[in-house]
Write a protein that holds these residues in place. Structure first.
Motif, PDB file in Angstrom:
ATOM      1  N   ALA A   6      43.407  36.210  36.055  1.00  0.00           N
ATOM      2  CA  ALA A   6      43.587  35.416  34.835  1.00  0.00           C
ATOM      3  C   ALA A   6      44.456  36.209  33.861  1.00  0.00           C
ATOM      4  N   ILE A   7      45.545  35.596  33.439  1.00  0.00           N
ATOM      5  CA  ILE A   7      46.534  36.268  32.600  1.00  0.00           C
ATOM      6  C   ILE A   7      46.697  35.468  31.316  1.00  0.00           C
ATOM      7  N   GLY A   8      46.276  36.040  30.212  1.00  0.00           N
ATOM      8  CA  GLY A   8      46.451  35.409  28.908  1.00  0.00           C
ATOM      9  C   GLY A   8      47.713  35.924  28.238  1.00  0.00           C
ATOM     10  N   THR A   9      48.502  35.026  27.677  1.00  0.00           N
ATOM     11  CA  THR A   9      49.767  35.418  27.066  1.00  0.00           C
ATOM     12  C   THR A   9      49.769  35.144  25.571  1.00  0.00           C
ATOM     13  N   ARG A  10      50.716  35.761  24.903  1.00  0.00           N
ATOM     14  CA  ARG A  10      50.786  35.727  23.449  1.00  0.00           C
ATOM     15  C   ARG A  10      50.925  34.309  22.900  1.00  0.00           C
ATOM     16  N   ASP A  11      51.484  33.407  23.671  1.00  0.00           N
ATOM     17  CA  ASP A  11      51.663  32.034  23.212  1.00  0.00           C
ATOM     18  C   ASP A  11      50.434  31.164  23.469  1.00  0.00           C
ATOM     19  N   GLY A  12      49.320  31.784  23.879  1.00  0.00           N
ATOM     20  CA  GLY A  12      48.100  31.034  24.156  1.00  0.00           C
ATOM     21  C   GLY A  12      47.987  30.548  25.584  1.00  0.00           C
ATOM     22  N   GLY A  13      48.943  30.899  26.430  1.00  0.00           N
ATOM     23  CA  GLY A  13      48.910  30.453  27.811  1.00  0.00           C
ATOM     24  C   GLY A  13      47.816  31.120  28.624  1.00  0.00           C
ATOM     25  N   ASP A  14      47.307  30.385  29.614  1.00  0.00           N
ATOM     26  CA  ASP A  14      46.298  30.893  30.542  1.00  0.00           C
ATOM     27  C   ASP A  14      46.837  30.684  31.949  1.00  0.00           C
ATOM     28  N   HIS A  15      47.300  31.746  32.575  1.00  0.00           N
ATOM     29  CA  HIS A  15      47.964  31.676  33.869  1.00  0.00           C
ATOM     30  C   HIS A  15      47.034  32.233  34.933  1.00  0.00           C
ATOM     31  N   ARG A  16      46.996  31.570  36.103  1.00  0.00           N
ATOM     32  CA  ARG A  16      46.070  31.963  37.163  1.00  0.00           C
ATOM     33  C   ARG A  16      46.809  32.213  38.471  1.00  0.00           C
ATOM     34  N   VAL A  17      46.339  33.218  39.193  1.00  0.00           N
ATOM     35  CA  VAL A  17      46.833  33.522  40.530  1.00  0.00           C
ATOM     36  C   VAL A  17      45.621  33.650  41.439  1.00  0.00           C
ATOM     37  N   ALA A  18      45.667  33.023  42.608  1.00  0.00           N
ATOM     38  CA  ALA A  18      44.554  33.094  43.544  1.00  0.00           C
ATOM     39  C   ALA A  18      44.274  34.548  43.920  1.00  0.00           C
ATOM     40  N   TRP A  73      43.046  35.837  46.620  1.00  0.00           N
ATOM     41  CA  TRP A  73      43.489  36.235  47.954  1.00  0.00           C
ATOM     42  C   TRP A  73      44.969  36.567  47.971  1.00  0.00           C
ATOM     43  N   GLN A  74      45.752  35.829  47.184  1.00  0.00           N
ATOM     44  CA  GLN A  74      47.184  36.101  47.138  1.00  0.00           C
ATOM     45  C   GLN A  74      47.450  37.451  46.487  1.00  0.00           C
ATOM     46  N   ALA A  75      46.715  37.748  45.409  1.00  0.00           N
ATOM     47  CA  ALA A  75      46.880  39.037  44.740  1.00  0.00           C
ATOM     48  C   ALA A  75      46.502  40.189  45.666  1.00  0.00           C
ATOM     49  N   VAL A  76      45.439  40.016  46.447  1.00  0.00           N
ATOM     50  CA  VAL A  76      45.040  41.071  47.380  1.00  0.00           C
ATOM     51  C   VAL A  76      46.181  41.404  48.334  1.00  0.00           C
ATOM     52  N   ARG A  77      46.848  40.391  48.826  1.00  0.00           N
ATOM     53  CA  ARG A  77      47.975  40.627  49.740  1.00  0.00           C
ATOM     54  C   ARG A  77      49.125  41.323  49.023  1.00  0.00           C
ATOM     55  N   ASP A  78      49.350  40.976  47.769  1.00  0.00           N
ATOM     56  CA  ASP A  78      50.401  41.651  47.000  1.00  0.00           C
ATOM     57  C   ASP A  78      50.009  43.095  46.687  1.00  0.00           C
ATOM     58  N   PHE A  79      48.743  43.315  46.363  1.00  0.00           N
ATOM     59  CA  PHE A  79      48.283  44.673  46.074  1.00  0.00           C
ATOM     60  C   PHE A  79      48.503  45.590  47.271  1.00  0.00           C
ATOM     61  N   ALA A  80      48.349  45.036  48.478  1.00  0.00           N
ATOM     62  CA  ALA A  80      48.454  45.853  49.685  1.00  0.00           C
ATOM     63  C   ALA A  80      49.818  46.530  49.806  1.00  0.00           C
ATOM     64  N   ARG A  88      42.325  39.675  33.414  1.00  0.00           N
ATOM     65  CA  ARG A  88      41.070  39.791  34.156  1.00  0.00           C
ATOM     66  C   ARG A  88      41.387  39.607  35.631  1.00  0.00           C
ATOM     67  N   TYR A  89      40.745  40.396  36.468  1.00  0.00           N
ATOM     68  CA  TYR A  89      41.063  40.363  37.897  1.00  0.00           C
ATOM     69  C   TYR A  89      40.253  39.325  38.667  1.00  0.00           C
ATOM     70  N   ARG A  90      39.074  38.973  38.173  1.00  0.00           N
ATOM     71  CA  ARG A  90      38.266  37.990  38.911  1.00  0.00           C
ATOM     72  C   ARG A  90      37.545  37.089  37.910  1.00  0.00           C
ATOM     73  N   GLU A  91      38.289  36.278  37.218  1.00  0.00           N
ATOM     74  CA  GLU A  91      37.750  35.392  36.193  1.00  0.00           C
ATOM     75  C   GLU A  91      37.446  34.023  36.791  1.00  0.00           C
ATOM     76  N   GLY A  92      36.434  33.369  36.227  1.00  0.00           N
ATOM     77  CA  GLY A  92      36.153  31.990  36.615  1.00  0.00           C
ATOM     78  C   GLY A  92      35.189  31.896  37.774  1.00  0.00           C
ATOM     79  N   ASP A  93      35.168  30.712  38.415  1.00  0.00           N
ATOM     80  CA  ASP A  93      34.233  30.467  39.505  1.00  0.00           C
ATOM     81  C   ASP A  93      34.400  31.512  40.609  1.00  0.00           C
ATOM     82  N   TYR A  94      33.259  32.000  41.098  1.00  0.00           N
ATOM     83  CA  TYR A  94      33.238  33.046  42.105  1.00  0.00           C
ATOM     84  C   TYR A  94      34.056  32.628  43.336  1.00  0.00           C
ATOM     85  N   PRO A  95      34.858  33.529  43.920  1.00  0.00           N
ATOM     86  CA  PRO A  95      34.983  34.952  43.595  1.00  0.00           C
ATOM     87  C   PRO A  95      36.005  35.273  42.517  1.00  0.00           C
ATOM     88  N   GLY A  96      36.540  34.266  41.851  1.00  0.00           N
ATOM     89  CA  GLY A  96      37.418  34.490  40.713  1.00  0.00           C
ATOM     90  C   GLY A  96      38.891  34.495  41.051  1.00  0.00           C
TER      91      GLY A  96
END
Length: 477
Positions: A258-270, A272-279, A247-255
């Motif tokens: 959110a990356i769910g993995t096969r082992d049940g992990g829930d990994h998060r990246v801010a 704003w940081q992703a926006v800079r990487d997308f650029a 999910r690209y904007r999960e959780g409290d706004y603006p999100g």
């Protein structure tokens, strides 16, 4: 011969939008995609087999989105210079979904998803085309055909990734020719749809008769799949083959990412940081694009918050909601039905403080217009952006990083926007810079972007938002 012409005019100039319209429109069904690249899927097909057919070239929005002609068909006129970036609309609302599941799942209040739910539940639509995930590689975007209103919550999100899209309607056209379709798509998808609907072909007639509602989110630019992969592997430190949900904007706004993995992990990246990487992972066509909104959808939706990047850095100052641009009779009917049946609530608002994504788009467009390279046509023939260009990285500066601590390095950005005559508010760059650089700014000093929506209750109810005063509405249409 036509696919060769498409290759020369569009593909070789890096102007393909990856919209998938060529796949949908090809009468012979021989156009497909290899990754993000249109290809001929029939090995024995030659240039001469196309004959006089030019459908793939005529439907393509890559070099020519066809906006003036489409506006004339839809509205009886084309847009004025003051409508350059917003297009023609009858009203704009600040609103959100009333379904609490959709509201919580959404990126900016779920207004768009509420309209799609209304299409399925109330308006008699049979199927919705929306962007989902590849079932084999859940970190990759892929078109999804949805037939139940409750299933739309899982796609009630922004998707910052390119994927061939409109081609997914080909199976509907061929196997369910009487099915009515509602679709969500960014500017290039909607432009291609309108071009197809104007064509006197079997696919054009089908699209004219059966694509009954088109809604669009605002688009600053989209990203190659490699951009998402970089966020997953380099920021979250997760192997992409372990991802089962994204999910690209999960959780409290603006999100967050959110990356769910096969082992049940829930990994998060801010976010704003992703926006800079997308650029770092854009196509030339997306960067040179001249459209934040196509202006050709029945309804368009943007974030109500003018700067979700700053909200991600510093924390949100307002609850999530969207700005809803009502354009056509079909759009007005869908919004009215969504209100009447408890899917959506909204009230008139103005366009002040609009919008970091738009400011980035305008500055990039100005840069590419001056580059000498082929650029896609804009919505107004001959119009060029006249502003002092602000490099994209400066719009994404973070206080305390990159030398940006108090906003003083961004004053030329403020001046650049102040000199641009545009109905979207010449002061928007100033507001976005202030929001990003001054935590102590008094919220009441900012002109409101629209009523802050109440969170929906567990049982959706039609609770119309308070109307803004005439002074707050400003230039309401």
């Amino acid at each position: 011969m036509t696919f060769q012409q498409l290759s020369e005019a569009v593909l070789q100039n890096d102007l393909c939008t990856v919209c998938g319209a060529c796949q949908l429109a090809c009468p012979a069904g021989v156009v497909g995609f290899s990754g993000l690249e249109p290809v001929l899927t029939e090995p024995s097909w030659t240039e001469s087999d196309c004959g006089d057919c030019r459908d793939c070239l005529d439907v393509c929005p890559g070099a020519d989105p066809g906006t003036p002609a489409a506006e004339t068909r839809l509205f009886g006129r084309s847009r004025t210079p003051g409508e350059r970036w917003t297009g023609i609309f009858s009203e704009v609302l600040a609103g959100h979904a009333l379904d609490p599941v959709v509201f919580e799942a959404s990126a900016s209040g779920g207004s768009l998803t509420a309209l799609l739910q209304t299409a399925l539940a109330v308006l008699g639509t049979d199927v919705v085309l929306t962007m989902g995930r590849d079932p084999e590689q859940p970190w990759r975007a892929a078109p999804a055909l949805v037939r139940e209103p409750g299933m739309l919550a899982e796609t009630a999100q922004s998707t910052y990734q390119l994927a061939p899209y409109l081609g997914a309607l080909r199976d509907v056209m061929l196997t369910e020719p009487d099915a009515d379709v509602a679709m969500v798509g960014v500017a290039c998808h909607i432009q291609a749809l309108r071009k197809l609907q104007a064509m006197d072909t079997a696919a054009g007639r089908w699209a004219r008769d059966h694509v009954v509602l088109a809604v669009e989110p605002a688009c600053s630019s989209s990203t190659r799949p490699e951009g998402t992969r970089a966020v997953i592997e380099e920021r979250a430190l997760v192997p992409v083959d372990s991802v089962v949900r994204l999910r690209y904007r999960e959780g409290d706004y603006p999100g967050e990412i959110a990356i769910g993995t096969r082992d049940g992990g829930d990994h998060r990246v801010a976010f704003w940081q992703a926006v800079r990487d997308f650029a770092k992972n854009k196509t030339y066509r997306c960067l040179a694009c001249g459209d934040w909104l196509s202006g050709l959808a029945d309804v368009s939706v943007s974030d109500g918050d003018p700067n979700i990047f700053a909200a991600s850095v510093e924390g949100a100052r307002e609850l999530k909601h969207g700005r809803v641009f009502v354009r056509t009779e079909a759009g007005a009917a869908a919004v009215a039905a969504a209100r009447d049946h408890g899917f959506f609530t909204g009230s008139p608002t103005d366009l002040s403080g609009l919008n970091l994504g738009l400011e980035r788009k305008r500055n990039r467009r100005a840069s590419y217009e001056r580059s000498g390279r082929p650029v896609p046509h804009g919505p107004i023939p001959g119009h060029r952006e006249e502003l002092d260009i602000v490099p994209d990285e400066r719009w994404l500066a973070v206080p305390g990083q990159d030398g940006a601590t108090d906003g003083t390095s961004d004053r030329s950005a403020d001046r650049a926007s102040d000199r641009t005559p545009d109905r979207t508010s010449d002061r928007s760059a100033d507001r976005t810079r202030d929001r990003a650089s001054d935590r102590s700014a008094d919220r009441s000093a900012e002109h409101r972007t629209g009523r802050q929506p109440d969170r929906p209750t567990k049982r959706p109810a039609d609770r119309p938002s308070e109307r803004l005063t005439a002074a707050e509405r400003g230039s309401d249409r």
